[in-house]
Motif scaffolding. Structure first.
Motif, PDB file in Angstrom:
ATOM      1  N   ILE A  28       0.759  -1.187  -0.026  1.00 30.23           N
ATOM      2  CA  ILE A  28       0.442  -0.042   0.083  1.00 30.23           C
ATOM      3  C   ILE A  28       0.570   1.260   0.197  1.00 30.23           C
ATOM      4  O   ILE A  28       0.502   2.360  -0.529  1.00 30.23           O
ATOM      5  N   LYS A  29       2.227   1.394   0.875  1.00 28.68           N
ATOM      6  CA  LYS A  29       2.539   2.113   0.680  1.00 28.68           C
ATOM      7  C   LYS A  29       3.177   3.028  -0.790  1.00 28.68           C
ATOM      8  O   LYS A  29       3.697   3.902  -0.879  1.00 28.68           O
ATOM      9  N   VAL A  30       3.520   1.750  -1.548  1.00 27.75           N
ATOM     10  CA  VAL A  30       3.967   1.821  -3.024  1.00 27.75           C
ATOM     11  C   VAL A  30       2.880   2.217  -3.930  1.00 27.75           C
ATOM     12  O   VAL A  30       2.671   3.009  -4.595  1.00 27.75           O
ATOM     13  N   LEU A  31       1.434   2.069  -3.842  1.00 24.78           N
ATOM     14  CA  LEU A  31       0.779   2.150  -4.529  1.00 24.78           C
ATOM     15  C   LEU A  31       0.202   3.898  -4.258  1.00 24.78           C
ATOM     16  O   LEU A  31      -0.127   3.799  -3.347  1.00 24.78           O
ATOM     17  N   PRO A  32       0.023   3.970  -6.225  1.00 21.94           N
ATOM     18  CA  PRO A  32      -0.364   6.109  -5.838  1.00 21.94           C
ATOM     19  C   PRO A  32      -2.087   5.771  -5.634  1.00 21.94           C
ATOM     20  O   PRO A  32      -2.501   6.177  -6.623  1.00 21.94           O
ATOM     21  N   GLY A  33      -2.915   4.977  -5.336  1.00 21.50           N
ATOM     22  CA  GLY A  33      -4.256   4.960  -5.979  1.00 21.50           C
ATOM     23  C   GLY A  33      -4.757   6.632  -5.533  1.00 21.50           C
ATOM     24  O   GLY A  33      -4.294   6.932  -5.259  1.00 21.50           O
ATOM     25  N   MET A  34      -6.175   6.395  -6.296  1.00 18.67           N
ATOM     26  CA  MET A  34      -6.638   7.560  -6.276  1.00 18.67           C
ATOM     27  C   MET A  34      -6.836   8.204  -4.905  1.00 18.67           C
ATOM     28  O   MET A  34      -6.504   9.293  -4.628  1.00 18.67           O
ATOM     29  N   ARG A  35      -7.828   7.434  -4.134  1.00 20.89           N
ATOM     30  CA  ARG A  35      -7.504   7.857  -2.616  1.00 20.89           C
ATOM     31  C   ARG A  35      -6.742   6.461  -2.170  1.00 20.89           C
ATOM     32  O   ARG A  35      -5.935   7.337  -1.143  1.00 20.89           O
ATOM     33  N   SER A  36      -7.157   5.525  -2.307  1.00 22.95           N
ATOM     34  CA  SER A  36      -5.823   4.914  -1.009  1.00 22.95           C
ATOM     35  C   SER A  36      -6.514   3.076  -2.231  1.00 22.95           C
ATOM     36  O   SER A  36      -7.725   3.290  -2.873  1.00 22.95           O
ATOM     37  N   PRO A  37      -5.842   2.571  -2.202  1.00 23.65           N
ATOM     38  CA  PRO A  37      -6.486   0.734  -3.230  1.00 23.65           C
ATOM     39  C   PRO A  37      -7.227   0.647  -2.243  1.00 23.65           C
ATOM     40  O   PRO A  37      -7.807   0.185  -1.912  1.00 23.65           O
ATOM     41  N   THR A  38      -7.599  -0.958  -3.021  1.00 26.26           N
ATOM     42  CA  THR A  38      -8.889  -1.503  -2.858  1.00 26.26           C
ATOM     43  C   THR A  38      -8.684  -2.393  -2.203  1.00 26.26           C
ATOM     44  O   THR A  38      -7.424  -3.191  -3.469  1.00 26.26           O
ATOM     45  N   VAL A  39      -8.904  -3.686  -1.222  1.00 27.22           N
ATOM     46  CA  VAL A  39      -8.398  -4.416  -0.461  1.00 27.22           C
ATOM     47  C   VAL A  39      -9.237  -5.375  -0.649  1.00 27.22           C
ATOM     48  O   VAL A  39     -10.588  -5.309   0.356  1.00 27.22           O
ATOM     49  N   LEU A  40      -9.137  -6.483  -0.973  1.00 31.03           N
ATOM     50  CA  LEU A  40     -10.264  -7.242  -1.248  1.00 31.03           C
ATOM     51  C   LEU A  40      -9.545  -8.558  -0.346  1.00 31.03           C
ATOM     52  O   LEU A  40      -8.882  -9.550  -1.315  1.00 31.03           O
ATOM     53  N   PRO A  41     -10.016  -9.433   0.650  1.00 30.75           N
ATOM     54  CA  PRO A  41      -9.835 -10.791   0.670  1.00 30.75           C
ATOM     55  C   PRO A  41     -10.465 -12.131  -0.359  1.00 30.75           C
ATOM     56  O   PRO A  41     -10.858 -11.772  -1.613  1.00 30.75           O
ATOM     57  N   LEU A  42      -9.243 -12.762  -0.632  1.00 33.57           N
ATOM     58  CA  LEU A  42      -8.860 -13.840  -1.423  1.00 33.57           C
ATOM     59  C   LEU A  42      -9.777 -15.155  -1.279  1.00 33.57           C
ATOM     60  O   LEU A  42      -9.692 -15.131   0.267  1.00 33.57           O
ATOM     61  N   ALA A  43      -9.961 -16.296  -1.898  1.00 35.99           N
ATOM     62  CA  ALA A  43     -10.520 -17.601  -1.689  1.00 35.99           C
ATOM     63  C   ALA A  43      -9.559 -18.252  -0.446  1.00 35.99           C
ATOM     64  O   ALA A  43      -9.586 -18.703   0.397  1.00 35.99           O
ATOM     65  N   GLN A  44      -8.817 -18.133  -1.018  1.00 37.41           N
ATOM     66  CA  GLN A  44      -7.840 -19.167  -0.184  1.00 37.41           C
ATOM     67  C   GLN A  44      -7.077 -18.151   0.453  1.00 37.41           C
ATOM     68  O   GLN A  44      -6.371 -16.727   0.750  1.00 37.41           O
ATOM     69  N   GLU A  45      -6.429 -18.532   2.416  1.00 39.41           N
ATOM     70  CA  GLU A  45      -6.544 -17.837   3.245  1.00 39.41           C
ATOM     71  C   GLU A  45      -5.384 -17.247   3.044  1.00 39.41           C
ATOM     72  O   GLU A  45      -3.857 -18.033   2.799  1.00 39.41           O
ATOM     73  N   GLY A  46      -5.272 -16.048   4.253  1.00 39.81           N
ATOM     74  CA  GLY A  46      -3.831 -15.636   4.277  1.00 39.81           C
ATOM     75  C   GLY A  46      -3.464 -14.576   2.722  1.00 39.81           C
ATOM     76  O   GLY A  46      -2.218 -14.087   2.826  1.00 39.81           O
ATOM     77  N   TRP A  47      -4.289 -14.489   1.883  1.00 35.69           N
ATOM     78  CA  TRP A  47      -4.135 -13.770   0.874  1.00 35.69           C
ATOM     79  C   TRP A  47      -5.050 -12.332   0.441  1.00 35.69           C
ATOM     80  O   TRP A  47      -6.064 -12.745   0.936  1.00 35.69           O
ATOM     81  N   SER A  48      -4.636 -12.086   0.143  1.00 35.80           N
ATOM     82  CA  SER A  48      -5.357 -10.696  -0.530  1.00 35.80           C
ATOM     83  C   SER A  48      -5.184  -9.893  -1.708  1.00 35.80           C
ATOM     84  O   SER A  48      -5.062 -10.153  -2.380  1.00 35.80           O
ATOM     85  N   SER A  49      -6.726  -9.146  -1.969  1.00 38.32           N
ATOM     86  CA  SER A  49      -6.178  -9.113  -3.841  1.00 38.32           C
ATOM     87  C   SER A  49      -6.405  -7.858  -3.876  1.00 38.32           C
ATOM     88  O   SER A  49      -6.931  -7.131  -2.867  1.00 38.32           O
ATOM     89  N   LEU A  50      -5.326  -6.285  -4.294  1.00 35.43           N
ATOM     90  CA  LEU A  50      -5.252  -5.431  -4.378  1.00 35.43           C
ATOM     91  C   LEU A  50      -5.586  -4.802  -5.392  1.00 35.43           C
ATOM     92  O   LEU A  50      -5.544  -5.069  -6.742  1.00 35.43           O
ATOM     93  N   HIS A  51      -6.648  -3.324  -5.408  1.00 26.55           N
ATOM     94  CA  HIS A  51      -7.225  -3.061  -6.901  1.00 26.55           C
ATOM     95  C   HIS A  51      -6.430  -1.162  -6.547  1.00 26.55           C
ATOM     96  O   HIS A  51      -6.661  -1.065  -5.687  1.00 26.55           O
ATOM     97  N   THR A  52      -5.628  -0.593  -7.893  1.00 25.66           N
ATOM     98  CA  THR A  52      -5.303   0.418  -7.567  1.00 25.66           C
ATOM     99  C   THR A  52      -5.065   1.598  -9.361  1.00 25.66           C
ATOM    100  O   THR A  52      -5.501   0.437 -10.412  1.00 25.66           O
ATOM    101  N   VAL A  53      -4.831   2.788  -9.279  1.00 27.16           N
ATOM    102  CA  VAL A  53      -4.434   3.138 -11.085  1.00 27.16           C
ATOM    103  C   VAL A  53      -3.029   3.121 -10.445  1.00 27.16           C
ATOM    104  O   VAL A  53      -2.977   4.108  -9.321  1.00 27.16           O
ATOM    105  N   ILE A  54      -2.691   3.295 -11.347  1.00 24.93           N
ATOM    106  CA  ILE A  54      -1.654   4.111 -11.330  1.00 24.93           C
ATOM    107  C   ILE A  54      -0.561   4.746 -13.068  1.00 24.93           C
ATOM    108  O   ILE A  54      -0.994   5.017 -14.194  1.00 24.93           O
ATOM    109  N   GLU A  55      -0.498   5.692 -13.035  1.00 29.01           N
ATOM    110  CA  GLU A  55       0.117   6.587 -14.177  1.00 29.01           C
ATOM    111  C   GLU A  55       0.855   6.171 -14.616  1.00 29.01           C
ATOM    112  O   GLU A  55       1.495   4.911 -14.120  1.00 29.01           O
ATOM    113  N   GLN A  56       0.551   5.579 -16.448  1.00 27.00           N
ATOM    114  CA  GLN A  56       1.069   5.749 -17.414  1.00 27.00           C
ATOM    115  C   GLN A  56       2.656   5.624 -16.941  1.00 27.00           C
ATOM    116  O   GLN A  56       3.149   4.834 -17.174  1.00 27.00           O
TER     117      GLN A  56
END
Length: 287
Positions: free
Chosen positions: A231-259
């Motif tokens: 999260i410290k590396v990702l420059p989301g518009m506000r902050s990245p979206t973090v969602l839990p994955l079906a596999q325990e102990g893992w998450s999916s992160l969604h964000t926008v990065i400038e080209q």
């Protein structure tokens, strides 16, 4: 009461035409134009398109015949200093540069003193020479400026440069950049308030399209213990979206990065432990 329309001038042919039509289309504007039409209306937006010679657009804007226009910044410097730049559009990037024959030594701008310079942009060159306190003779040419030194018309030229290939083919070398340019949305000083409201709506759409073009949507998977570091590396518009994955102990992160920062950030993410990185284009980005 007749509905007011925003009158936009665009280049009827040449390097700006296709990109201008494309960005209007990306803004959701459908234009009814047949072959060789000089004027057309949009079906779904109060817009009238005027197809003009590129060099004529600044005068049409100054006179209020057109309300807005898509032109190069270099033309505003040359012919339309009273025009307002509403929006830079990010395409048709080029520069207006000084070039001399390859075989000639160039020891700085002082070597131009008393020399003949061929150009299609006399006002731009005069401003540049005045700023640098250089006296030189201008030879104004409407086209094929690059040939001037080889036929003895001039010692140097000032012209638009994109890749530099035309200069190379004519045995010229670029020695100084006078101005950098890109396509802009310019406004007439005579646009009334009602029409300006329509222009603002178009500008809002343009900004959404341009933000999307300059950004990528990124999805990645990461172990939960790495999420805070990522999260410290990702420059989301506000902050990245973090969602839990079906596999325990893992998450999916969604964000926008400038080209322009994309590969630098991707390298950091991989080094931290991000996996399954997916990159998607963005059609529009509305803030």
């Amino acid at each position: 009461m007749k509905e007011k329309k925003l009158k936009i001038a665009i280049q009827k042919s040449g390097r700006l035409f296709e990109d201008s039509i494309r960005i209007l289309k990306d803004c959701g504007i459908s234009i009814d134009n047949g072959k060789d039409q000089l004027k057309a209306s949009a079906r779904n937006f109060p817009l009238e398109v005027m197809y003009l010679r590129n060099g004529d657009i600044p005068q049409y804007l100054t006179d209020g015949v057109a309300d807005i226009g898509i032109i190069g910044e270099n033309l505003i410097v040359e012919k339309g200093e009273d025009l307002e730049v509403m929006q830079k559009l990010g395409f048709s990037k080029c520069r207006v540069s000084l070039a001399v024959p390859k075989k000639e030594a160039f020891d700085g701008l002082e070597s131009l003193r008393g020399k003949k310079i061929a150009t299609s942009y006399p006002n731009t060159v005069r401003q540049f020479l005045d700023q640098n306190k250089i006296e030189a003779d201008l030879h104004i040419i409407s086209g094929s400026v690059e040939i001037a030194p080889s036929i003895g018309l001039a010692d140097a030229i000032v012209d638009i440069v994109s890749s530099g290939s035309t200069l190379f083919k004519n045995n010229l070398k670029e020695v100084a950049t006078i101005i950098k340019s890109e396509a802009v949305l310019a406004a007439s000083p005579k646009m009334d308030d009602d029409v300006r409201k329509i222009a603002s709506k178009l500008q809002f759409r343009l900004q959404s399209v341009l933000r999307a073009r300059e950004s990528k949507y990124v999805l990645l998977n990461a172990p939960n213990e790495k999420v805070d570091e990522i999260i410290k590396v990702l420059p989301g518009m506000r902050s990245p979206t973090v969602l839990p994955l079906a596999q325990e102990g893992w998450s999916s992160l969604h964000t926008v990065i400038e080209q322009e920062k994309f590969w630098e950030i991707i390298d950091e993410l991989k080094a931290i432990g991000a996996e399954g990185i997916l990159v998607c284009p963005i059609e529009k980005m509305v803030l």
